[in-house]
Each structure stands twice: as structure tokens, then as C-alpha cells.
Motif scaffolding. Structure first.
Motif, PDB file in Angstrom:
ATOM      1  N   LEU A  29       0.813  -1.217   0.000  1.00 33.69           N
ATOM      2  CA  LEU A  29       0.000   0.000   0.000  1.00 33.69           C
ATOM      3  C   LEU A  29       0.849   1.271   0.000  1.00 33.69           C
ATOM      4  CD1 LEU A  29      -2.689  -1.026   2.659  1.00 33.69           C
ATOM      5  CD2 LEU A  29      -2.859  -1.185   0.163  1.00 33.69           C
ATOM      6  N   ALA A  30       2.143   1.111  -0.180  1.00 34.26           N
ATOM      7  CA  ALA A  30       3.063   2.238  -0.047  1.00 34.26           C
ATOM      8  C   ALA A  30       2.787   3.365  -1.041  1.00 34.26           C
ATOM      9  CB  ALA A  30       4.500   1.752  -0.198  1.00 34.26           C
ATOM     10  N   ALA A  31       2.136   3.055  -2.149  1.00 30.44           N
ATOM     11  CA  ALA A  31       1.863   4.091  -3.146  1.00 30.44           C
ATOM     12  C   ALA A  31       0.792   5.078  -2.684  1.00 30.44           C
ATOM     13  CB  ALA A  31       1.430   3.443  -4.461  1.00 30.44           C
ATOM     14  N   ARG A  32       0.021   4.702  -1.679  1.00 28.29           N
ATOM     15  CA  ARG A  32      -1.024   5.596  -1.196  1.00 28.29           C
ATOM     16  C   ARG A  32      -0.407   6.749  -0.406  1.00 28.29           C
ATOM     17  NH1 ARG A  32      -6.041   2.036   1.259  1.00 28.29           N
ATOM     18  NH2 ARG A  32      -6.439   0.732  -0.579  1.00 28.29           N
ATOM     19  N   PRO A  33      -0.925   7.949  -0.593  1.00 32.26           N
ATOM     20  CA  PRO A  33      -0.423   9.075   0.211  1.00 32.26           C
ATOM     21  C   PRO A  33      -0.927   8.973   1.649  1.00 32.26           C
ATOM     22  CG  PRO A  33      -2.263   9.785  -1.152  1.00 32.26           C
ATOM     23  CD  PRO A  33      -1.946   8.370  -1.585  1.00 32.26           C
ATOM     24  N   SER A  34      -0.172   9.523   2.567  1.00 31.14           N
ATOM     25  CA  SER A  34      -0.616   9.555   3.957  1.00 31.14           C
ATOM     26  C   SER A  34      -1.932  10.324   4.060  1.00 31.14           C
ATOM     27  CB  SER A  34       0.445  10.216   4.838  1.00 31.14           C
ATOM     28  OG  SER A  34       1.645   9.474   4.803  1.00 31.14           O
ATOM     29  N   ALA A  35      -2.757   9.940   5.016  1.00 35.66           N
ATOM     30  CA  ALA A  35      -4.076  10.559   5.164  1.00 35.66           C
ATOM     31  C   ALA A  35      -4.301  10.957   6.615  1.00 35.66           C
ATOM     32  CB  ALA A  35      -5.165   9.600   4.706  1.00 35.66           C
ATOM     33  N   SER A  36      -4.990  12.075   6.813  1.00 34.80           N
ATOM     34  CA  SER A  36      -5.355  12.546   8.146  1.00 34.80           C
ATOM     35  C   SER A  36      -6.869  12.708   8.208  1.00 34.80           C
ATOM     36  CB  SER A  36      -4.671  13.879   8.470  1.00 34.80           C
ATOM     37  OG  SER A  36      -3.268  13.731   8.482  1.00 34.80           O
ATOM     38  N   GLN A  37      -7.424  12.422   9.369  1.00 33.59           N
ATOM     39  CA  GLN A  37      -8.879  12.424   9.518  1.00 33.59           C
ATOM     40  C   GLN A  37      -9.266  13.072  10.837  1.00 33.59           C
ATOM     41  OE1 GLN A  37     -11.394   8.765  10.581  1.00 33.59           O
ATOM     42  NE2 GLN A  37     -11.578   8.830   8.346  1.00 33.59           N
ATOM     43  N   ILE A  38     -10.383  13.795  10.807  1.00 24.38           N
ATOM     44  CA  ILE A  38     -10.976  14.338  12.021  1.00 24.38           C
ATOM     45  C   ILE A  38     -12.265  13.579  12.297  1.00 24.38           C
ATOM     46  CG2 ILE A  38     -12.332  16.141  10.865  1.00 24.38           C
ATOM     47  CD1 ILE A  38     -10.396  16.613  14.151  1.00 24.38           C
ATOM     48  N   GLU A  39     -12.510  13.290  13.561  1.00 24.93           N
ATOM     49  CA  GLU A  39     -13.713  12.560  13.948  1.00 24.93           C
ATOM     50  C   GLU A  39     -14.320  13.228  15.173  1.00 24.93           C
ATOM     51  OE1 GLU A  39     -13.995   8.047  14.129  1.00 24.93           O
ATOM     52  OE2 GLU A  39     -13.952   8.558  16.266  1.00 24.93           O
ATOM     53  N   ILE A  40     -15.608  13.558  15.088  1.00 27.85           N
ATOM     54  CA  ILE A  40     -16.333  14.159  16.204  1.00 27.85           C
ATOM     55  C   ILE A  40     -17.393  13.162  16.667  1.00 27.85           C
ATOM     56  CG2 ILE A  40     -17.748  16.098  16.972  1.00 27.85           C
ATOM     57  CD1 ILE A  40     -16.611  17.687  14.576  1.00 27.85           C
ATOM     58  N   ARG A  41     -17.306  12.762  17.916  1.00 30.74           N
ATOM     59  CA  ARG A  41     -18.343  11.940  18.546  1.00 30.74           C
ATOM     60  C   ARG A  41     -18.974  12.777  19.652  1.00 30.74           C
ATOM     61  NH1 ARG A  41     -18.172   6.260  17.817  1.00 30.74           N
ATOM     62  NH2 ARG A  41     -16.472   5.593  16.454  1.00 30.74           N
ATOM     63  N   ALA A  42     -20.287  12.867  19.661  1.00 30.47           N
ATOM     64  CA  ALA A  42     -20.940  13.739  20.642  1.00 30.47           C
ATOM     65  C   ALA A  42     -22.354  13.266  20.923  1.00 30.47           C
ATOM     66  CB  ALA A  42     -20.961  15.179  20.132  1.00 30.47           C
ATOM     67  N   SER A  43     -22.880  13.725  22.049  1.00 27.66           N
ATOM     68  CA  SER A  43     -24.277  13.490  22.371  1.00 27.66           C
ATOM     69  C   SER A  43     -24.790  14.666  23.195  1.00 27.66           C
ATOM     70  CB  SER A  43     -24.456  12.171  23.133  1.00 27.66           C
ATOM     71  OG  SER A  43     -23.781  12.205  24.380  1.00 27.66           O
ATOM     72  N   TRP A  44     -26.086  14.900  23.116  1.00 28.43           N
ATOM     73  CA  TRP A  44     -26.705  15.986  23.872  1.00 28.43           C
ATOM     74  C   TRP A  44     -28.194  15.685  24.043  1.00 28.43           C
ATOM     75  CZ3 TRP A  44     -25.224  16.200  18.820  1.00 28.43           C
ATOM     76  CH2 TRP A  44     -26.175  16.552  17.868  1.00 28.43           C
ATOM     77  N   THR A  45     -28.797  16.341  25.015  1.00 26.24           N
ATOM     78  CA  THR A  45     -30.213  16.148  25.317  1.00 26.24           C
ATOM     79  C   THR A  45     -31.005  17.322  24.756  1.00 26.24           C
ATOM     80  OG1 THR A  45     -29.718  14.931  27.335  1.00 26.24           O
ATOM     81  CG2 THR A  45     -31.910  15.899  27.159  1.00 26.24           C
TER      82      THR A  45
END
Length: 222
Positions: free
Chosen positions: A156-172
Motif C-alpha cells: 500500500l506504499a503508493a497511497r499518500p498519507s491521510a489525516s482524519q478528524i472525527e467528532i463523537r458527541a451526544s446531547w439532550t
């Protein structure tokens, strides 16, 4: 959803298929939950956001309904997410109410953006700001903002590095007339958050103060 690979389900275990018969037949389904789900289904959203029902968790509450959404630009996905509506007629001590909204939102970023030390605080402010911008009252918010980087090796070395943001949340959400929260407005606010994470421009003149991500990794084909 190509924008962010992996499971959108939480760690609650099994899921429940939100078929029409589950919501509109049988006296066991509370009318307030049925009304809340109907409001989700009838909400009018931005055209760039595709929303569809999905399987809901079984173990988080007696009643649950879930939606998945993808932010789309042509044939490319910019971000994706999941929103779950939970209902416990007996109430829940941690929720301080009978309804709870739970979400997961994800998108890929440029590595430089992912390295910004203020990014988690900014992303969390997007969630609370989206709710406040529509005048929604809510309680007991909680969640996490996670940054992750992937580096590929070997075959998989040909793939460029990737960065990701993830938001997990809950509210009433605040319960309105008859004990039903304005779930349609909460869904619209959630879609505002999705659009912001995806880097879309504000939906209208009133949103000019919204700060979006200035640079994104090239969106992935669907």
C-alpha cells in the motif's frame, strides 16, 4: 461512505432496522417518539447533503432511530456521519430527559490542518455553535474530537498519507409541546456541522461568520 472509511456504528452491539412497521404499528411505540421521528423524516436540508435511514442501536435505549448522511460535491464525498435519536419514556439520569441525540461526524483533512493544536476546540465549537445558531436549547453535552493519521507501507506504499478528524458527541434536546423535541431543527443543525467539517461555504448570508476548513485533501470519488 467513501469520505471516511470504517464502521459508522457505535460500540453498543446489535442494531435495529427502522422499518415503517416498527414506528407506526403497535401501541408499544410512544406517540412522542413517533412524532420525533416524523419530524426527522420531513426536515428540509441542504441539497449537498444526502440523508437516509440506517440500522439503529438496540442497547442504548428502548427506542432508537438512526440516519446516515454524506456531504456530496458532484461524484465526490467530502464528509459523512451518523445521527441517532434515542428515547427512554422512563427518563435517563445521565441524559436529564427522555430523549438523547448521539452523533459521529468524520472527514479527511490536510496534514497541516490536522496538526493544528486548536483544531479539537474549534471542531467542538462548530457543534455547539450550530445548535445555538438555530436557537436550540439543549443540555448535558458530551463528546470527543479525535485526530488520526494513516501511513501506508508494503503493497500500500503508493497511497499518500491521510489525516482524519472525527467528532463523537451526544446531547439532550429540550422537549417542547407534548414532550416532543424539535428534532427537525436539531437535524438541520447537525447538517450545518457536517457542511462545516466538509468545508462547504455558508448556506446563507446569515451564516457569514461561520469558519470553515480552508484547505482539504482532495475529496474521494464515490
Amino acid at each position: 461512505m467513501a469520505a471516511a472509511q470504517g464502521r459508522l456504528s457505535d460500540d453498543a452491539g446489535g442494531t435495529d432496522d427502522p422499518k415503517e412497521k416498527d414506528l407506526h404499528t403497535g401501541e408499544a411505540v410512544p406517540p412522542v417518539f413517533r412524532s420525533a421521528v416524523d419530524a426527522l423524516r420531513s426536515a428540509r436540508l441542504r441539497p449537498q447533503i444526502e440523508v437516509e435511514p440506517t440500522r439503529a442501536p438496540q442497547r442504548l435505549a428502548p427506542y432508537a432511530y438512526a440516519l446516515e448522511a454524506t456531504v456530496v460535491d458532484g461524484d465526490q464525498d467530502l464528509a459523512d456521519g451518523r445521527l441517532v435519536l434515542l428515547h427512554d419514556p422512563a427518563g435517563h439520569e445521565a441524559w436529564r430527559g427522555t430523549f438523547r441525540l448521539v452523533t459521529l461526524v468524520r472527514a479527511e483533512l490536510e496534514a497541516e490542518m490536522a496538526a493544528d493544536p486548536l483544531l479539537p476546540e474549534v471542531c467542538w465549537s462548530w457543534l455547539t455553535g450550530a445548535l445555538q445558531a438555530r436557537g436550540l436549547t439543549y443540555g448535558e453535552p458530551s463528546g470527543t474530537v479525535t485526530r488520526a493519521s494513516s501511513h501506508y507501507f508494503g503493497g500500500l506504499a503508493a497511497r499518500p498519507s491521510a489525516s482524519q478528524i472525527e467528532i463523537r458527541a451526544s446531547w439532550t434536546p429540550r422537549e417542547g409541546l407534548g414532550g416532543v423535541p424539535d428534532t427537525g431543527a436539531h437535524l438541520a443543525s447537525w447538517c450545518d456541522l457536517l457542511a462545516q467539517v466538509a468545508g462547504l461555504p455558508p448556506a446563507g448570508p446569515g451564516d457569514a461568520s461561520v469558519v470553515t476548513l480552508p484547505q482539504r485533501r482532495g475529496p474521494q470519488s464515490r
